[in-house]
Scaffold this motif. Structure first.
Motif, PDB file in Angstrom:
ATOM      1  N   SER A 327       0.844  -1.183   0.000  1.00  0.00           N
ATOM      2  CA  SER A 327       0.000   0.000   0.000  1.00  0.00           C
ATOM      3  C   SER A 327       0.882   1.235   0.000  1.00  0.00           C
ATOM      4  CB  SER A 327      -0.912   0.011   1.235  1.00  0.00           C
ATOM      5  OG  SER A 327      -0.139  -0.032   2.413  1.00  0.00           O
ATOM      6  N   THR A 328       0.269   2.355  -0.355  1.00  0.00           N
ATOM      7  CA  THR A 328       0.996   3.618  -0.402  1.00  0.00           C
ATOM      8  C   THR A 328       0.081   4.722   0.094  1.00  0.00           C
ATOM      9  OG1 THR A 328       2.182   2.886  -2.378  1.00  0.00           O
ATOM     10  CG2 THR A 328       2.248   5.221  -1.887  1.00  0.00           C
ATOM     11  N   TYR A 329       0.596   5.584   0.957  1.00  0.00           N
ATOM     12  CA  TYR A 329      -0.199   6.740   1.370  1.00  0.00           C
ATOM     13  C   TYR A 329       0.681   7.791   2.022  1.00  0.00           C
ATOM     14  CZ  TYR A 329       0.062   5.178   6.270  1.00  0.00           C
ATOM     15  OH  TYR A 329       0.510   4.815   7.512  1.00  0.00           O
ATOM     16  N   LEU A 330       0.147   8.999   2.115  1.00  0.00           N
ATOM     17  CA  LEU A 330       0.740  10.089   2.875  1.00  0.00           C
ATOM     18  C   LEU A 330      -0.357  10.644   3.762  1.00  0.00           C
ATOM     19  CD1 LEU A 330       3.123  12.077   3.383  1.00  0.00           C
ATOM     20  CD2 LEU A 330       2.194  13.487   1.545  1.00  0.00           C
ATOM     21  N   LYS A 331      -0.111  10.707   5.067  1.00  0.00           N
ATOM     22  CA  LYS A 331      -1.098  11.219   6.021  1.00  0.00           C
ATOM     23  C   LYS A 331      -0.562  12.471   6.691  1.00  0.00           C
ATOM     24  CE  LYS A 331      -3.338   8.439   8.883  1.00  0.00           C
ATOM     25  NZ  LYS A 331      -4.779   8.722   8.694  1.00  0.00           N
ATOM     26  N   LEU A 332      -1.413  13.502   6.744  1.00  0.00           N
ATOM     27  CA  LEU A 332      -1.102  14.721   7.475  1.00  0.00           C
ATOM     28  C   LEU A 332      -2.059  14.830   8.653  1.00  0.00           C
ATOM     29  CD1 LEU A 332       0.113  15.243   4.580  1.00  0.00           C
ATOM     30  CD2 LEU A 332      -0.288  17.667   5.005  1.00  0.00           C
ATOM     31  N   VAL A 333      -1.513  15.044   9.837  1.00  0.00           N
ATOM     32  CA  VAL A 333      -2.306  15.078  11.061  1.00  0.00           C
ATOM     33  C   VAL A 333      -2.194  16.461  11.694  1.00  0.00           C
ATOM     34  CG1 VAL A 333      -2.670  14.058  13.335  1.00  0.00           C
ATOM     35  CG2 VAL A 333      -1.887  12.618  11.426  1.00  0.00           C
ATOM     36  N   GLY A 334      -3.340  17.017  12.056  1.00  0.00           N
ATOM     37  CA  GLY A 334      -3.361  18.323  12.688  1.00  0.00           C
ATOM     38  C   GLY A 334      -4.139  18.311  13.977  1.00  0.00           C
ATOM     39  N   SER A 335      -4.332  19.473  14.561  1.00  0.00           N
ATOM     40  CA  SER A 335      -4.990  19.602  15.854  1.00  0.00           C
ATOM     41  C   SER A 335      -6.487  19.323  15.795  1.00  0.00           C
ATOM     42  CB  SER A 335      -4.754  21.017  16.408  1.00  0.00           C
ATOM     43  OG  SER A 335      -5.222  21.993  15.479  1.00  0.00           O
ATOM     44  N   GLU A 336      -7.080  19.385  14.600  1.00  0.00           N
ATOM     45  CA  GLU A 336      -8.526  19.194  14.476  1.00  0.00           C
ATOM     46  C   GLU A 336      -8.919  18.094  13.489  1.00  0.00           C
ATOM     47  OE1 GLU A 336     -10.654  22.812  13.795  1.00  0.00           O
ATOM     48  OE2 GLU A 336      -9.443  23.953  15.209  1.00  0.00           O
ATOM     49  N   GLY A 337      -7.943  17.419  12.914  1.00  0.00           N
ATOM     50  CA  GLY A 337      -8.281  16.364  11.965  1.00  0.00           C
ATOM     51  C   GLY A 337      -7.055  15.867  11.232  1.00  0.00           C
ATOM     52  N   SER A 338      -7.302  15.082  10.192  1.00  0.00           N
ATOM     53  CA  SER A 338      -6.202  14.533   9.409  1.00  0.00           C
ATOM     54  C   SER A 338      -6.644  14.364   7.959  1.00  0.00           C
ATOM     55  CB  SER A 338      -5.753  13.182   9.976  1.00  0.00           C
ATOM     56  OG  SER A 338      -6.760  12.192   9.769  1.00  0.00           O
ATOM     57  N   MET A 339      -5.658  14.155   7.090  1.00  0.00           N
ATOM     58  CA  MET A 339      -5.918  13.891   5.678  1.00  0.00           C
ATOM     59  C   MET A 339      -5.084  12.710   5.216  1.00  0.00           C
ATOM     60  SD  MET A 339      -6.011  17.525   3.623  1.00  0.00           S
ATOM     61  CE  MET A 339      -4.518  18.191   4.352  1.00  0.00           C
ATOM     62  N   ASP A 340      -5.708  11.757   4.541  1.00  0.00           N
ATOM     63  CA  ASP A 340      -4.995  10.707   3.833  1.00  0.00           C
ATOM     64  C   ASP A 340      -4.925  11.139   2.378  1.00  0.00           C
ATOM     65  OD1 ASP A 340      -4.874   9.268   6.168  1.00  0.00           O
ATOM     66  OD2 ASP A 340      -6.618   8.030   5.693  1.00  0.00           O
ATOM     67  N   VAL A 341      -3.713  11.299   1.873  1.00  0.00           N
ATOM     68  CA  VAL A 341      -3.520  11.880   0.547  1.00  0.00           C
ATOM     69  C   VAL A 341      -3.026  10.820  -0.434  1.00  0.00           C
ATOM     70  CG1 VAL A 341      -2.384  13.705  -0.766  1.00  0.00           C
ATOM     71  CG2 VAL A 341      -2.905  14.060   1.659  1.00  0.00           C
ATOM     72  N   GLU A 342      -3.791  10.626  -1.495  1.00  0.00           N
ATOM     73  CA  GLU A 342      -3.384   9.791  -2.609  1.00  0.00           C
ATOM     74  C   GLU A 342      -3.420  10.636  -3.873  1.00  0.00           C
ATOM     75  OE1 GLU A 342      -5.488   5.904  -2.527  1.00  0.00           O
ATOM     76  OE2 GLU A 342      -6.285   6.632  -0.612  1.00  0.00           O
ATOM     77  N   TRP A 343      -2.874  10.144  -4.963  1.00  0.00           N
ATOM     78  CA  TRP A 343      -2.763  10.971  -6.163  1.00  0.00           C
ATOM     79  C   TRP A 343      -4.122  11.298  -6.766  1.00  0.00           C
ATOM     80  CZ3 TRP A 343       1.930   8.293  -9.019  1.00  0.00           C
ATOM     81  CH2 TRP A 343       3.083   8.490  -8.249  1.00  0.00           C
ATOM     82  N   GLU A 344      -5.108  10.444  -6.581  1.00  0.00           N
ATOM     83  CA  GLU A 344      -6.426  10.696  -7.152  1.00  0.00           C
ATOM     84  C   GLU A 344      -7.527  10.730  -6.088  1.00  0.00           C
ATOM     85  OE1 GLU A 344      -7.325   8.251 -10.494  1.00  0.00           O
ATOM     86  OE2 GLU A 344      -5.340   8.465 -11.390  1.00  0.00           O
ATOM     87  N   LYS A 345      -7.134  10.860  -4.832  1.00  0.00           N
ATOM     88  CA  LYS A 345      -8.128  10.791  -3.759  1.00  0.00           C
ATOM     89  C   LYS A 345      -7.571  11.443  -2.494  1.00  0.00           C
ATOM     90  CE  LYS A 345     -10.504   7.144  -1.090  1.00  0.00           C
ATOM     91  NZ  LYS A 345     -10.626   5.670  -0.971  1.00  0.00           N
ATOM     92  N   VAL A 346      -8.423  12.180  -1.799  1.00  0.00           N
ATOM     93  CA  VAL A 346      -8.070  12.741  -0.488  1.00  0.00           C
ATOM     94  C   VAL A 346      -9.202  12.430   0.473  1.00  0.00           C
ATOM     95  CG1 VAL A 346      -7.590  14.830   0.843  1.00  0.00           C
ATOM     96  CG2 VAL A 346      -6.700  14.613  -1.487  1.00  0.00           C
ATOM     97  N   THR A 347      -8.868  11.835   1.610  1.00  0.00           N
ATOM     98  CA  THR A 347      -9.857  11.536   2.637  1.00  0.00           C
ATOM     99  C   THR A 347      -9.621  12.457   3.824  1.00  0.00           C
ATOM    100  OG1 THR A 347      -9.899   9.214   1.955  1.00  0.00           O
ATOM    101  CG2 THR A 347     -10.836   9.745   4.118  1.00  0.00           C
ATOM    102  N   LEU A 348     -10.563  13.357   4.057  1.00  0.00           N
ATOM    103  CA  LEU A 348     -10.482  14.316   5.156  1.00  0.00           C
ATOM    104  C   LEU A 348     -11.256  13.774   6.347  1.00  0.00           C
ATOM    105  CD1 LEU A 348      -9.857  17.168   6.315  1.00  0.00           C
ATOM    106  CD2 LEU A 348     -11.974  17.941   5.202  1.00  0.00           C
ATOM    107  N   LYS A 349     -10.599  13.693   7.491  1.00  0.00           N
ATOM    108  CA  LYS A 349     -11.234  13.205   8.714  1.00  0.00           C
ATOM    109  C   LYS A 349     -11.168  14.294   9.764  1.00  0.00           C
ATOM    110  CE  LYS A 349      -9.661   8.515   7.661  1.00  0.00           C
ATOM    111  NZ  LYS A 349      -8.856   7.347   8.124  1.00  0.00           N
TER     112      LYS A 349
END
Length: 449
Positions: A327-349
């Motif tokens: 699998s491959t992914y890049l995740k950014l985590v912040g104080s109020e949520g996170s993002m899973d970043v793929e080249w054709e998809k972003v999942t905001l939590k």
């Protein structure tokens, strides 16, 4: 930076709508913004043909060229490779009229070639890049653009002097996914960034660099002397030539091949210049085939507080023995949520407990709390953005950006300075792993401290 929920709602045109980050009218499955795609093609001289020479016709060089030729008004004139079989395949694929050679300088001498694509093993990237720029060619060089950190400034110097467009081939950088993640981070969608992580895994012989070796591989079909001309002198070794990523003389290991993609995306999304501390560990856990690099690697990086972003930490992992098939992914985590970043998809939590700074909404929430047992309206805590059907992908976008810059005397994001800042911390992972120590890096001046 914009870090709060009110700013995020306002940027998305939703301020005061509800406690929702994304209102219910934008279904959980949303399309990525395609404005950037339209932007790519504005002002392009459609009738101008860009003529290409390919240097290094292996798997990636061939894939790059196929994609480049999908962009309107491009033409391949010449191919260079050190193996006869690839030159024969090039003629079969692109026509018998293609000029082929085993000496890249033959391509650089041609006045009818505007651009070279460098798809060689890593240890030739720097020299061919410098020679190509001096010869007046625009350059698309596969990542990492260097084989060692010491080579970076020489390419930058040659590029600045040349006035040509130079793009590094971490194609995911130009993806809709990265663009959307950059937009969401700037709008405060996850609050204040404090941590990021990336993972790249594979579970197949080919994915672990066990590339096939042709039956006719020999000193008669391979120009071995040219291959090793700038490194250690050794007798002909087909394993080293065709599986070069496994050996330090030619490749840059897992970090140079894969971490550099994650650095490129992260730096684009966050506007970061890079980390100041690098540490790595790992080992050879499975592929005991004579390779000199680990098949499991972990990296840790410290990013300082800057005007572009707050201080945060990054962890990267790479595994060529992944039992889940990879699998491959890049995740950014912040104080109020996170993002899973793929080249054709972003999942905001989003964090369900994140407080609103809107006084009206806060008062309404208190009123609701005062009525025992009454439920509240709740926004979706996860929103998925996906590329529109028909999106041609990051690889196509990357070449479109490259050719657009050439035709319009413009600039690209992933120029040699950006490329060096992405490659350096990746390559320093190798140094940290081999030397068993932390390494300090100056991302502003681009040098080891």
């Amino acid at each position: 930076m914009i870090n709060n929920r009110r700013s995020f709602l306002k940027n998305m045109g939703l301020a005061g709508a509800s406690l929702a980050v994304i209102p219910s009218t934008l279904a959980a499955q949303s399309e990525l913004n395609t404005e950037s795609l339209t932007r790519l093609y504005s002002g392009v001289a459609e009738d101008e043909t860009i003529r290409i020479g390919l240097i290094g016709a292996g798997g990636m060089g061939t894939a790059d060229t196929k994609t480049a030729l999908e962009v309107k008004n491009t033409e391949l004139l010449a191919v260079c490779d050190l193996y006869d079989g690839r030159l024969e395949e090039a003629k079969e694929r692109w026509g018998s009229g293609i000029y082929v050679t085993k000496d890249y300088k033959d391509i650089l001498k041609r006045d009818d070639i505007d651009v070279v694509i460098i798809g060689t093993p890593d240890h030739w990237h720097k020299q061919i890049s410098v020679d190509a720029l001096k010869a007046g060619k625009h350059v698309y060089c596969e990542k990492p653009m260097i084989h060692s950190v010491e080579e970076g400034h020489e390419i930058i110097k040659a590029w600045k002097k040349s006035g040509k467009v130079y793009m590094v081939g971490s194609q995911g950088l130009s993806s809709l996914g990265n663009e959307k993640a950059k937009e969401l981070l700037a709008a405060g969608a996850i609050g204040e960034l404090n941590y990021a992580e990336g993972f790249w895994a594979r579970n197949s012989p080919m994915g672990a660099w066990q590339y096939p070796i042709p039956e006719d591989a020999s000193p008669q079909t391979v120009d071995w002397e040219k291959f090793i001309a700038n490194t250690t002198d050794r007798p002909f070794d087909a394993m080293r030539f065709f599986r070069w990523r496994n050996y330090l003389d030619y490749g840059t290991g897992m970090s140079g091949d894969l971490f550099v993609h994650l650095f490129s995306s992260l730096h684009f999304i966050t506007n970061s210049l890079g980390p100041t501390q690098v540490a790595a560990m790992g080992g050879l856990r499975y592929w005991e085939d004579g390779r000199e690099v680990p098949d499991v690697l972990l990296g840790m990086f410290d990013y300082p507080n800057t005007k572009e972003h707050p201080a945060f930490n990054l962890s990267l992992r790479c595994n060529f023995v992944d039992g889940t098939s990879g699998s491959t992914y890049l995740k950014l985590v912040g104080s109020e949520g996170s993002m899973d970043v793929e080249w054709e998809k972003v999942t905001l939590k989003r964090n369900a407990n994140a407080a609103s700074d809107d006084p009206f909404l806060a008062e309404k929430s208190r009123e609701a709390d005062g009525r025992a047992g009454r439920k509240k309206m709740q926004a979706p805590l996860e929103t998925v953005y996906t590329a529109q059907k028909g999106y041609k992908g990051a690889h196509f976008d990357h070449f479109s950006n490259f050719f657009n810059a050439i035709r319009n005397n413009g600039k690209v994001v992933e120029d040699p300075i950006f490329g060096f800042r992405a490659a350096a911390p990746a390559l320093l992972c190798n140094n940290s792993y081999r030397q068993n120590k932390f390494i300090s890096w100056d991302p502003v001046n681009m040098k080891v401290v």
